[in-house]
Design an enzyme around this catalytic site. Sequence first.
Site, PDB file in Angstrom:
ATOM      1  N   GLU A  15       0.835  -1.210   0.000  1.00 57.37           N
ATOM      2  CA  GLU A  15       0.000   0.000   0.000  1.00 57.37           C
ATOM      3  C   GLU A  15       0.868   1.257   0.000  1.00 57.37           C
ATOM      4  O   GLU A  15       0.647   2.184  -0.786  1.00 57.37           O
ATOM      5  CB  GLU A  15      -0.906  -0.013   1.233  1.00 57.37           C
ATOM      6  N   VAL A 264     -20.462  -1.824  25.806  1.00 48.58           N
ATOM      7  CA  VAL A 264     -20.691  -1.918  24.366  1.00 48.58           C
ATOM      8  C   VAL A 264     -20.850  -3.381  24.020  1.00 48.58           C
ATOM      9  O   VAL A 264     -20.017  -4.214  24.407  1.00 48.58           O
ATOM     10  CB  VAL A 264     -19.515  -1.312  23.561  1.00 48.58           C
ATOM     11  N   GLN A 267     -22.006  -7.733  17.492  1.00 49.19           N
ATOM     12  CA  GLN A 267     -21.157  -8.557  16.644  1.00 49.19           C
ATOM     13  C   GLN A 267     -20.077  -7.679  16.009  1.00 49.19           C
ATOM     14  O   GLN A 267     -20.250  -6.479  15.835  1.00 49.19           O
ATOM     15  CB  GLN A 267     -21.983  -9.211  15.537  1.00 49.19           C
ATOM     16  N   PRO A 800     -20.314  22.877   2.670  1.00 51.91           N
ATOM     17  CA  PRO A 800     -20.504  21.807   3.654  1.00 51.91           C
ATOM     18  C   PRO A 800     -21.504  20.780   3.137  1.00 51.91           C
ATOM     19  O   PRO A 800     -22.510  21.131   2.520  1.00 51.91           O
ATOM     20  CB  PRO A 800     -21.064  22.546   4.877  1.00 51.91           C
ATOM     21  N   LYS A 801     -21.222  19.517   3.406  1.00 54.98           N
ATOM     22  CA  LYS A 801     -22.091  18.440   2.922  1.00 54.98           C
ATOM     23  C   LYS A 801     -23.167  18.060   3.928  1.00 54.98           C
ATOM     24  O   LYS A 801     -24.114  17.353   3.593  1.00 54.98           O
ATOM     25  CB  LYS A 801     -21.247  17.203   2.593  1.00 54.98           C
ATOM     26  N   LYS A 802     -23.013  18.513   5.166  1.00 56.21           N
ATOM     27  CA  LYS A 802     -23.939  18.116   6.216  1.00 56.21           C
ATOM     28  C   LYS A 802     -24.433  19.331   6.986  1.00 56.21           C
ATOM     29  O   LYS A 802     -23.745  20.346   7.079  1.00 56.21           O
ATOM     30  CB  LYS A 802     -23.270  17.156   7.202  1.00 56.21           C
TER      31      LYS A 802
END
Length: 930
Positions: A15, A264, A267, A800-802
Amino acid sequence: MSDPEDLPGLAHFCEHMLFLGTTKYPEENDYNKFLSEHGGSSNAFTSGEHTNYFFDVSPEHLLGALDRFSQFFCCPLFTESATGREVMAVNSENDKNLQNDAWRLRQLDKATCKPTHAYSKFGTGNRDTLEIVPKSRNQDTRCELLKFHKQFYSANLMSLCILGKENLDELSEMTLNFFGDVENKNVAVPEWKEHPCGPEEVKICLKAVPIKDLRNLSVTWPIPDLHEFYKSSPGHYLGHLIGHEGPGSLLSELKNRGWVNTLVGGQHHGAKGFAFFSVDVDLTEEGIEHTDDIVTLIFQYLNLLRKEGPKEWVFKECQDLSAMGFRFKDKEKPINYTSGCSANLHDYPMEEVLSGHYLFDAYNSELIQSVLDKLTPDTVRLCIVAKKYEGKTDLKEKWYGTDYSISRLPEEVLQKWRNAGLHENLHIPDKNEFIPTNFDLVTRDEDSNAPLILRNTKITRLWFKQDTKFLLPKAYVTVEFKSPYAYMDPLSANLTYMFGELLKDALNEYAYAAELAGLSYDLNSTIYGLILKLQGYSDKQHVLLRKLIDKITKFEINEQRFSILLEAYVRLLKNFRAEQPHQHAIYYTNLLVAEHLWTKEELLEAAEDTTFEKLLAFVPRLFSHVFLELLVYGNVSKERANQLTDIIEKSLTERYQTRPLMASQLRRFREVQLPDGSSYVYRQMNEVHKSSSLEVYYQCDIQETHSNMVLELFCQIVGEPCFDILRTQEQLGYIVFSGVRRSNGVQGLRIIVQSDKTLEFVESRIEAFLLKMQKHIQEMTPEVFDKHVLALASKRLEKPKKLSAQHARYWSEITTQHYNFDRDEIEVRHLKTITKDDVLKFYEELIAYNAPKRHKLSVHITSASSGHLDKLDNSPLVESVDTDNGCGLPGPRAQAVEVFDVASFKHGLALFPLPKPFISVTPTKVFSKL
């Protein structure tokens, strides 16, 4: 997990290497340089099964970026030079994680599974595994990289997601043109059908010694890979119930006994072919003595679920909440969106790549029961982590050196858990009353481009902005309670913190249902007071706010919980010693230049006086004089915004007789002003980590439009060369960062490096790099300079996306008292007028080696680990740079002044004034400069 047995970390190393040149683009930094010059960025990560590469770039330059990116998978160079250097980056990355408890415990879990299973491998790699040991057996790592890439980088194992402004036909054509040459070698998709935990790896108890003062209990069961049943999601169903935090929950009972603080459960994926189910709890001082009893309660809750049987209404509630989350999902940054989608392509059919993680509709009680049946004492694994085991272990994990012991669980304990029965205090949760039912958008008010002030009194300022862009049934409310008593001394700071923690703790059962239903809150102490944030669906937001304010004004402290949370706070302060060296460098830089900041040591000392009785007396004082600053943004009307404000104001004045602050109490702290031509160095030790770190801060000036943009443009120009030279070429360390530092209205250039080399040497290389940048800028062509201007403009103008991101921008302007709500547009307009001469002038006045207005502060965090090259001493630091690099330095600068006492250092220096606000806010009117 597909690494060769004799080359741990090869996939991760591969990588790293793909970024360092291809046949078509052989320059090592060509890819990142192109992205940097066109407003982009890149990264990658390697997990157990996948390596995920991703980038973003200005939309008009997608073609060029894809051309370079696609070559990773067709014709990487893996040059001998880069291979030899980059193995040091992998080694440095591994060194960074060696004293990190999360990495250590993850590897310990793997190491105690079947030793012949691929899951047990060490995935990061280091210099030993990737260079020294291979060389000792005449193995060429570069050849192994080429073989690995040839074997696994096959089209049938790869997925691709491209997001662009082009239409689908055009994007499809790009895909074929650039990725059509990626060979399909028909490699079998790796799958591990055998679980790494067999009969010998269960019914065991691990006891491990952490680096930080942690106390955790992890209870884990091996289960089959459940992904094929994603339409039924049995693991989600069980995790929802076991991890529930409301009344009657497992956590509720454990907290009532004073044994745990958090839980917490659920799975988690192992790899294709196997998975795990776990319950993890954070133990109190008493809880560490009751681990068997905690496990008993866990099995009693599992017995409750068996007795009750699967409930279709619980499944339906989970289904509805998840579907609601998908329906009203916020947009994401393109780089995160494409990275996630490419991963989902491996897990879901094409038509469900976007929805597969959210939508499940096949209720299957037998499947739920079959998973529940696997959670038994006969397949359990325990791991208890605590400092109390120090000196009492007999094993050491190979890769991270974690001290641990392992033992078989006694049959009498297992039998006790098999016969655990039921517990009367445990029950399944009630139906969630917080699930929103009204998703209508409120009537649109007259649109405004920025937040408006709806209320401006001596006690409250209410900012309001209705969302007209995202059009979601959500809202964000931020309330700052400014109190002069909150940070008056270290004891007050501790008491304010404890108030917030106890309030959240007391409200946890009530607020958990709201959180599940997409409505959450947070409460944090600051140097000015408290900040309360509510976010999520607007339908029942007022209900949660009323409950929060009611709790604040009718505050009742549980003395047992006070003692438990105070002990956790003290551990948190002490555990700072084990944070990364670069985090220490950032902390001490902040401490040195901030007008007012209590140290960890001062807070720890005051913790001895932080008592239950003092907190009871402190809370009324904290709220006796307050200024409220609010921002209400989203799907909300002016009327509702005023109602929410009324709730807070009325409750405070009725309960605490809250009075307004005097104007002189509404002050903001400032930053220390370093003298012209100054250079300071401050040294501290890090006793935990192998690496050292430094932050070099070149303080520039007060924030204002021209200064902001010249500094940002300079950082844009030098950012990629900084990483390429200091990280890739010189291999000073894995962490190399350069960029803008802003605090208290003042800004400057910061360069941070974490390294195993001497910090004097690293600092000299930073100076040498900056010297090179003068020539780099001088010789820059107009075309390249314009590219950087456009790249920075593109980043700054990206919307901004949010809702949360837009709200954060508005709140930042309010809380800093700058009020420049059109900052991006205003500053980008100015950016386009900046010339190369402006940047050179900035460099020559403030950054250059002999700059007349240079203000330099170096913070050295030196490793105290045995055998480290760089030991902390009192030798003077003379600013000199190796002149063999052709930089042509005029010679050493004056000796840097060493700082020994932070308080004395700051007392002798002036303070910067605060930046002038873009608009003037008075209790009655708002006057704009525009």
